[in-house]
Design a protein around this motif. Sequence first.
Motif, short mmCIF file in Angstrom:
data_model
loop_
_atom_site.label_atom_id
_atom_site.label_comp_id
_atom_site.label_asym_id
_atom_site.label_seq_id
_atom_site.Cartn_x
_atom_site.Cartn_y
_atom_site.Cartn_z
N LEU A 80 -5.43 101.09 45.48
CA LEU A 80 -5.23 100.40 46.76
C LEU A 80 -3.77 99.99 46.95
O LEU A 80 -3.18 100.26 48.00
N LEU A 81 -3.19 99.36 45.94
CA LEU A 81 -1.80 98.92 46.05
C LEU A 81 -0.83 100.09 46.21
O LEU A 81 0.09 100.04 47.03
N VAL A 82 -1.04 101.15 45.44
CA VAL A 82 -0.17 102.32 45.55
C VAL A 82 -0.35 102.99 46.92
O VAL A 82 0.62 103.42 47.54
N SER A 83 -1.58 103.05 47.39
CA SER A 83 -1.83 103.63 48.72
C SER A 83 -1.13 102.83 49.80
O SER A 83 -0.51 103.40 50.72
N LEU A 84 -1.21 101.50 49.72
CA LEU A 84 -0.50 100.66 50.69
C LEU A 84 1.00 100.91 50.62
O LEU A 84 1.67 101.01 51.65
N ARG A 85 1.51 101.04 49.41
CA ARG A 85 2.94 101.28 49.22
C ARG A 85 3.36 102.62 49.82
O ARG A 85 4.39 102.73 50.49
N ILE A 86 2.55 103.65 49.60
CA ILE A 86 2.90 104.98 50.10
C ILE A 86 2.78 105.05 51.61
O ILE A 86 3.69 105.55 52.30
N PHE A 87 1.67 104.57 52.16
CA PHE A 87 1.40 104.78 53.58
C PHE A 87 2.00 103.71 54.50
O PHE A 87 2.36 104.00 55.63
N LEU A 88 2.10 102.48 54.02
CA LEU A 88 2.64 101.41 54.86
C LEU A 88 4.01 100.94 54.41
O LEU A 88 4.63 100.11 55.08
N GLU A 89 4.45 101.44 53.25
CA GLU A 89 5.72 101.08 52.65
C GLU A 89 5.83 99.59 52.33
O GLU A 89 6.90 99.03 52.27
N LYS A 90 4.69 98.97 52.16
CA LYS A 90 4.59 97.58 51.74
C LYS A 90 3.33 97.45 50.91
O LYS A 90 2.35 98.10 51.21
N PRO A 91 3.26 96.67 49.88
CA PRO A 91 4.33 95.85 49.31
C PRO A 91 5.33 96.72 48.56
O PRO A 91 5.11 97.90 48.36
N GLY A 92 6.40 96.10 48.11
CA GLY A 92 7.43 96.82 47.38
C GLY A 92 6.92 97.31 46.03
O GLY A 92 5.91 96.82 45.51
N THR A 93 7.62 98.26 45.47
CA THR A 93 7.22 98.84 44.18
C THR A 93 7.14 97.77 43.09
O THR A 93 6.20 97.77 42.29
N GLY A 94 8.10 96.87 43.07
CA GLY A 94 8.08 95.79 42.08
C GLY A 94 6.85 94.90 42.22
O GLY A 94 6.28 94.45 41.22
N VAL A 95 6.43 94.66 43.44
CA VAL A 95 5.24 93.84 43.68
C VAL A 95 4.00 94.58 43.20
O VAL A 95 3.12 93.98 42.56
N VAL A 96 3.93 95.86 43.47
CA VAL A 96 2.78 96.67 43.01
C VAL A 96 2.69 96.62 41.49
O VAL A 96 1.62 96.35 40.93
N ILE A 97 3.80 96.85 40.83
CA ILE A 97 3.82 96.83 39.36
C ILE A 97 3.49 95.43 38.84
O ILE A 97 2.67 95.27 37.93
N GLY A 98 4.10 94.42 39.43
CA GLY A 98 3.88 93.04 39.00
C GLY A 98 2.43 92.61 39.16
O GLY A 98 1.84 92.02 38.23
N LEU A 99 1.84 92.88 40.32
CA LEU A 99 0.44 92.50 40.54
C LEU A 99 -0.50 93.24 39.61
O LEU A 99 -1.46 92.67 39.08
N THR A 100 -0.20 94.51 39.39
CA THR A 100 -1.04 95.30 38.50
C THR A 100 -0.94 94.79 37.06
O THR A 100 -1.96 94.68 36.36
N LEU A 101 0.26 94.47 36.61
CA LEU A 101 0.41 93.92 35.26
C LEU A 101 -0.22 92.54 35.13
O LEU A 101 -0.76 92.20 34.08
N LEU A 102 -0.17 91.76 36.20
CA LEU A 102 -0.85 90.46 36.19
C LEU A 102 -2.36 90.65 36.03
O LEU A 102 -3.00 89.95 35.24
N LEU A 103 -2.92 91.61 36.76
CA LEU A 103 -4.34 91.91 36.63
C LEU A 103 -4.64 92.43 35.22
O LEU A 103 -5.65 92.06 34.62
#
Length: 118
Positions: free
Chosen positions: A58-81
């Motif tokens: 979901l996060l990567v799809s949002l990043r690719i198609f909507l260009e948000k959130p930023g890559t750092g946010v995607v990685i950070g949220l995923t590592l937090l999970l």
Amino acid sequence: MIDIAVLGVGAIGSLFAWREAWWAGFAVAFVVLHFFLFCNVFRIARVPELVWATTFVLLVSLRIFLEKPGTGVVIGLTLLLTTFLIWRETRKPSYHGIFWKRWNPELRTWWENNGRAN
């Protein structure tokens, strides 16, 4: 042997994807390493694995198609999970991953009481 094959294919796939776009290669490596971490190191249950995978897609799809959130946010949220799921799994009485003897010394008793003794 299957795990070694998955890691090898993942590494090769990551290198090929990286040549096209760094983030694609990173994504492949990130997923393959999480597979190894969840399945072999901490032995995360299936449902939390699927929660992680769904969140990542979901996060990567949002990043690719909507260009948000930023890559750092995607990685950070995923590592937090990732951190939360590992923490949660290691607190279970059935935990049997790395350091189980230290973190869950009563595992054998739990298995005996739950019909899982060898």
